[in-house]
Scaffold this motif. Structure first.
Motif, short mmCIF file in Angstrom:
data_model
loop_
_atom_site.label_atom_id
_atom_site.label_comp_id
_atom_site.label_asym_id
_atom_site.label_seq_id
_atom_site.Cartn_x
_atom_site.Cartn_y
_atom_site.Cartn_z
N ALA A 1 0.82 -1.21 0.00
CA ALA A 1 0.00 0.00 0.00
C ALA A 1 0.85 1.26 0.00
CB ALA A 1 -0.92 -0.02 1.22
N LEU A 2 1.90 1.24 0.82
CA LEU A 2 2.75 2.44 0.96
C LEU A 2 3.40 2.82 -0.37
CD1 LEU A 2 5.04 3.09 4.00
CD2 LEU A 2 5.83 3.63 1.73
N GLN A 3 3.96 1.84 -1.06
CA GLN A 3 4.62 2.13 -2.33
C GLN A 3 3.61 2.52 -3.41
OE1 GLN A 3 6.87 -1.46 -3.02
NE2 GLN A 3 8.63 -0.71 -1.91
N SER A 4 2.39 1.97 -3.32
CA SER A 4 1.38 2.30 -4.32
C SER A 4 0.93 3.76 -4.23
CB SER A 4 0.15 1.39 -4.14
OG SER A 4 0.50 0.05 -4.37
N VAL A 5 1.07 4.34 -3.04
CA VAL A 5 0.64 5.72 -2.86
C VAL A 5 1.81 6.69 -2.97
CG1 VAL A 5 -0.42 7.36 -1.24
CG2 VAL A 5 -1.29 5.02 -1.40
N THR A 6 2.93 6.36 -2.33
CA THR A 6 4.02 7.33 -2.18
C THR A 6 4.62 7.77 -3.51
OG1 THR A 6 4.57 6.39 -0.03
CG2 THR A 6 6.22 7.78 -1.07
N LEU A 7 5.18 6.83 -4.26
CA LEU A 7 5.92 7.19 -5.46
C LEU A 7 5.05 7.89 -6.51
CD1 LEU A 7 8.28 4.10 -5.83
CD2 LEU A 7 8.80 6.36 -4.92
N PRO A 8 3.87 7.34 -6.86
CA PRO A 8 3.03 8.07 -7.83
C PRO A 8 2.65 9.47 -7.35
CG PRO A 8 2.25 5.82 -7.56
CD PRO A 8 3.26 6.05 -6.48
N LEU A 9 2.41 9.59 -6.03
CA LEU A 9 1.97 10.89 -5.52
C LEU A 9 3.08 11.94 -5.62
CD1 LEU A 9 -0.45 12.26 -4.27
CD2 LEU A 9 0.37 11.60 -2.01
N VAL A 10 4.32 11.52 -5.38
CA VAL A 10 5.44 12.46 -5.49
C VAL A 10 5.49 13.05 -6.90
CG1 VAL A 10 7.96 12.63 -5.55
CG2 VAL A 10 6.84 11.42 -3.67
N PHE A 11 5.29 12.21 -7.91
CA PHE A 11 5.33 12.70 -9.29
C PHE A 11 4.08 13.52 -9.63
CE2 PHE A 11 8.12 8.91 -9.62
CZ PHE A 11 9.26 9.57 -10.02
N GLU A 12 2.91 13.04 -9.18
CA GLU A 12 1.66 13.75 -9.51
C GLU A 12 1.62 15.16 -8.92
OE1 GLU A 12 -1.58 11.34 -8.26
OE2 GLU A 12 -1.05 9.67 -9.57
N LEU A 13 2.31 15.33 -7.78
CA LEU A 13 2.30 16.65 -7.13
C LEU A 13 3.42 17.56 -7.62
CD1 LEU A 13 1.49 15.57 -3.46
CD2 LEU A 13 -0.01 16.85 -5.00
N SER A 14 4.29 17.03 -8.48
CA SER A 14 5.44 17.85 -8.89
C SER A 14 5.48 18.02 -10.39
CB SER A 14 6.73 17.21 -8.38
OG SER A 14 6.83 15.86 -8.82
N TRP A 15 6.28 17.19 -11.08
CA TRP A 15 6.55 17.44 -12.48
C TRP A 15 5.32 17.25 -13.37
CZ3 TRP A 15 10.38 13.81 -10.31
CH2 TRP A 15 11.49 14.49 -9.80
N THR A 16 4.60 16.15 -13.17
CA THR A 16 3.51 15.84 -14.10
C THR A 16 2.24 16.64 -13.80
OG1 THR A 16 2.65 14.03 -12.73
CG2 THR A 16 4.41 13.49 -14.29
#
Length: 255
Positions: free
Chosen positions: A70-85
């Motif tokens: 669960a942690l990896q499913s949320v953390t990594l995509p969220l970092v990108f969604e809130l920044s570059w993309t």
């Protein structure tokens, strides 16, 4: 309207998971498989670890998969969604409150963690000779659900707190300590002679998920914390991390 939109967004994320199933399976099953292979099968065959160690480690790996899946499913995509993309902007246009977008992230991560944990069970039963009491299956499932939701809530908090330029060190300074102090490989109560590490492990919420599943599935052979403690601590941690995560999400998403 909000509930319908929430379910539609969640259904869309689950559909994407289905299309990326091979990569999801590799992400969640390869590491615990090799943990079992090396620590139980290889070292057990050589007599380096005690017979029956698999009964101790398998519940810990089920807990690990629930939380880290669960942690990896949320953390990594969220970092990108809130920044570059800035893909998060599409979600913010949905007709539901911004906080509900954050909660959807936790629920989605929790479902992926639950799936990752359940998929680990048949693999473990093939590799390890264990016999679980039927009465322990329901409490164990409860602990898996709590572990998955805890991982989703922690993932939301970490994903909104870690800046994109620091993502490369996140695994070393956050994930690795969580992995090796979460009582996955050992029961907490056996560390009485190593008090400082026992205290450090007690501060990790993964410990209580591991201990809870172990208490449910191996209730007699292994010393463990009381089950009510293992339920209470993750439940409180879910509330705390959810509140922290929503606050961070509101700050980053509306920035």
């Amino acid at each position: 309207m909000t509930g319908t939109t929430f379910l539609a967004v969640l259904r869309r994320d689950l559909y994407v998971t289905g299309r990326e199933l091979p990569s999801f399976l590799a992400q969640t099953l390869v590491q615990p498989f090799f943990f079992l292979l090396v620590f139980v099968v290889v070292l057990g065959r050589g007599g380096i670890v005690a017979e029956g160690y698999g009964e101790i480690m398998l519940p810990g790996l089920i807990a690990l998969n629930a939380m880290f899946g669960a942690l990896q499913s949320v953390t990594l995509p969220l970092v990108f969604e809130l920044s570059w993309t800035r893909e998060i902007d599409d979600r913010l246009l949905a007709p539901m409150p911004v906080w509900a977008v954050a909660v959807e992230k936790i629920v989605f991560g929790g479902l992926r963690g639950l799936l990752a944990s359940l998929l680990m069970v048949p693999i473990g039963l093939v590799m390890v000779d264990v016999s679980w009491p039927a009465a322990g299956l329901a409490p164990a499932l409860l602990m898996v659900v709590l572990g998955a939701l805890l991982g989703g809530a922690m993932g939301l908090t970490i994903g909104t707190a870690v800046p994109p330029r620091r993502i490369n060190i996140m695994f070393a300074v956050i994930f690795t300590p969580l992995l090796f102090t979460g009582s996955v490989q050992y029961p907490l109560l056996t560390l009485a002679d190593l008090r400082w590490f026992q205290v450090l492990s007690a501060l990790n919420p993964l410990t209580y998920v591991s201990e809870g599943i172990r208490a449910s599935l191996v209730p007699v052979q292994v010393p463990h914390l009381p089950l009510w403690v293992c339920v209470l601590v993750p439940a409180v941690a879910i509330v705390v991390f959810t509140l922290l995560g929503i606050r961070g999400f509101l700050r980053r998403a509306l920035d």
